[in-house]
Each structure stands twice: as C-alpha cells, then as structure tokens.
Design an enzyme around this catalytic site. Structure first.
Site, PDB file in Angstrom:
ATOM      1  N   GLY A  42      -5.331  -0.661   5.276  1.00 24.26           N
ATOM      2  CA  GLY A  42      -6.011  -1.219   6.438  1.00 24.26           C
ATOM      3  C   GLY A  42      -7.380  -0.632   6.710  1.00 24.26           C
ATOM      4  O   GLY A  42      -8.173  -1.213   7.458  1.00 24.26           O
ATOM      5  N   GLU A  53       3.556   6.663   6.316  1.00 20.45           N
ATOM      6  CA  GLU A  53       3.506   7.135   4.925  1.00 20.45           C
ATOM      7  C   GLU A  53       3.840   8.621   4.807  1.00 20.45           C
ATOM      8  O   GLU A  53       4.289   9.069   3.748  1.00 20.45           O
ATOM      9  CB  GLU A  53       2.117   6.889   4.329  1.00 20.45           C
ATOM     10  CG  GLU A  53       1.859   5.448   3.938  1.00 20.45           C
ATOM     11  CD  GLU A  53       2.765   4.981   2.815  1.00 20.45           C
ATOM     12  OE1 GLU A  53       2.912   5.699   1.807  1.00 20.45           O
ATOM     13  OE2 GLU A  53       3.345   3.893   2.951  1.00 20.45           O
ATOM     14  N   SER A 110       0.818  -1.202   0.000  1.00 21.83           N
ATOM     15  CA  SER A 110       0.000   0.000   0.000  1.00 21.83           C
ATOM     16  C   SER A 110       0.853   1.253   0.000  1.00 21.83           C
ATOM     17  O   SER A 110       0.371   2.335  -0.325  1.00 21.83           O
ATOM     18  CB  SER A 110      -0.904   0.013   1.239  1.00 21.83           C
ATOM     19  OG  SER A 110      -0.122   0.033   2.419  1.00 21.83           O
ATOM     20  N   HIS A 122       4.895  -1.912   7.390  1.00 23.44           N
ATOM     21  CA  HIS A 122       5.340  -0.581   7.791  1.00 23.44           C
ATOM     22  C   HIS A 122       6.012  -0.593   9.162  1.00 23.44           C
ATOM     23  O   HIS A 122       6.878   0.244   9.441  1.00 23.44           O
ATOM     24  CB  HIS A 122       4.155   0.388   7.836  1.00 23.44           C
ATOM     25  CG  HIS A 122       3.643   0.820   6.505  1.00 23.44           C
ATOM     26  ND1 HIS A 122       2.955  -0.022   5.659  1.00 23.44           N
ATOM     27  CD2 HIS A 122       3.703   2.021   5.870  1.00 23.44           C
ATOM     28  CE1 HIS A 122       2.620   0.642   4.567  1.00 23.44           C
ATOM     29  NE2 HIS A 122       3.055   1.876   4.671  1.00 23.44           N
TER      30      HIS A 122
END
Length: 266
Positions: A44, A152, A12, A186
């Site tokens: 998510g 992110e 993602s 992540h």
C-alpha cells in the site's frame, strides 16, 4: 508443463491467507500454491510501477510451479497490476476489490465505511468502482497506513496494532456506519478487534468467498484426489507465515523459503 496443475495465490504478505482459506473450502480438490511477498510489504505504500514488477515476478514463479490460474489476493496489487498481468500472461487471473456493492446492499442506513490502504483508495480502479456502485451514497473512506504492515509483524495482540485499529475505526463509528468493508486481505485477520471497536451491530464485509467462487467458475482442470496440502512460500519471516497459516486453519500447509531475485525492482 510438467508440474501438477495448481491454483496460484499471492499477496504482499500474509493477508491473502484469508483468501486461500476460502479457496480451499470452495475447491477442496485443487492444489494450491501461495506466495507472500513479505520482503516488499506493505504494497500500500509502493508505486504502481513497483507493484507491477513485483506482481510479474511472483506470477512467473507461480507459473513455473504449475499454476494454471492465479488469484491476486491483494486489493492494492489488483488495482495496480491485474490489467497488465492479463495482457502479458496466457492464463486466467482473478483479482479482489473492496466489496462496495454488497456493502450497500447490506446496509440498512446506506452509511457504509471502507477500511483500505491509501494506495487502494487513490487508485483509478477503486474510483471507478465507487462511480459504478456508490455515486449517490458516498462511503466513508478511511485510509489505514501501517495497519497491514503491523499485521505482517505477526503479533495481532500488540498494543500499537490495537491503537491503529482504534484510530482508524473511530471516524466510521462517529459517522454511524452500519456496514464496513474490509478493503485489504490483511484486515479479516483483525476482524474480531475491528468488530469490538465498531460494535456488534456493525456488519463487516469480506470479499474472500466471492473471489473463491469466481476462481471455481474458471478452474477447468481435472480434480486431484486427494489434494495435497497447500504449499506456502515467503521471502519474509517463516515463523510469521506459519503462525498466520495456523490462525487461518491451514495447519497442514507446508511453509517454504522463496528467494526469487527482484528483476530490477527498486
């Protein structure tokens, strides 16, 4: 297929770079192509239908670029989409899932915690994983809404990110977990901060290396000598991808804009 044979990797966003790093260490001769679908992160918080359509879109692009094996370097996308991808595309896929089994094997007290996205924790695939490996030792499941999204943004020292880590680690600390699964790609980027919250005696489980070993077992193409640096694509912030790639020891990787249309995805 005219383009050189490559291993495609997608997530993602930037989290899958931790898997790319393990792949490169395990298969140094392989060409690697990475896609960060950051414009649609975090996965998510998305529906399964949305995740499947995004996964199809990225898969098509990777195949066009020469991928002959694809690593779904995202726990959420693996749970939502990998079964359909395997049925629709004629090439092998390697997924990733939280390391419940190695965590239970590593734990001395059988007190295991899992940090993951809400979507991963509620997925049927994850529940089946629990049923198989942890029926008698239910782990402490900690959903982490917003944590991947904070990564992110690219500032791993941001105060709001550190506050999220503190909030999500607190229940695992209170439960005296001695082993904690990093259930999103992540989260290894935050391993140092997570370790500081949980304490030095808590063992963190990251499944990037087992994924890389499985990809190596399936990779049956001629080696490239020498391999070119990985090519990284994103539909998000190029500077963030560059910064995270450098953090994952991929300073020689090239970073490119990816602007594929969403094929009707919402």
């Amino acid at each position: 297929m005219n383009k050189p044979a490559s291993i495609g990797v997608f997530d993602s966003g930037v989290g899958g770079l931790t898997v790319l790093r393990a792949l490169r260490a395990t298969l140094p001769e392989a060409r690697l192509i990475y896609v960060a679908d950051s414009a649609h992160a975090p996965y998510g918080d998305r529906s399964d239908d949305f995740l499947l359509e995004r996964s199809r879109q990225v898969t098509r692009f990777l195949i066009e670029e020469g991928a002959r094996l694809i690593v779904v370097a995202c726990n959420t996308a693996t749970a939502a989409a990998i079964a359909a991808l395997r049925s629709e595309f004629d090439l092998p896929f390697v997924g990733i899932e939280p390391g419940i089994k190695p965590a239970l094997a590593r734990s001395d007290t059988r007190r295991v915690g899992v940090l993951a996205t809400p979507s991963t924790l509620r997925s049927a695939k994850f529940r089946a994983l629990l049923h198989t490996h942890a029926s008698a030792d239910e782990p402490v499941l900690q959903p982490c809404p917003g944590l991947a999204d904070a990564v992110e943004r690219g500032d791993l020292a941001a105060p709001d990110l550190r506050q999220l880590i503190h909030r999500y680690c607190a229940p695992l600390h209170a439960a005296q977990c001695d082993t904690v699964v990093l259930g999103c790609t992540h989260y290894p980027l935050l391993a140092q901060a997570i370790q500081a919250e949980l304490g030095p005696r808590v063992h963190l489980i990251d499944t990037a290396e087992p994924v890389a070993r499985q990809a190596a077992r399936l990779w049956k193409t001629e080696p490239a000598t020498p391999a070119e640096p990985p090519r990284l694509y994103t539909n998000g912030d190029l500077a963030v991808l560059r910064r995270m790639a450098d953090l994952c020891a991929q300073q020689d990787a090239t970073v490119h804009r990816w602007s594929a249309a969403p094929h009707g995805a919402p």
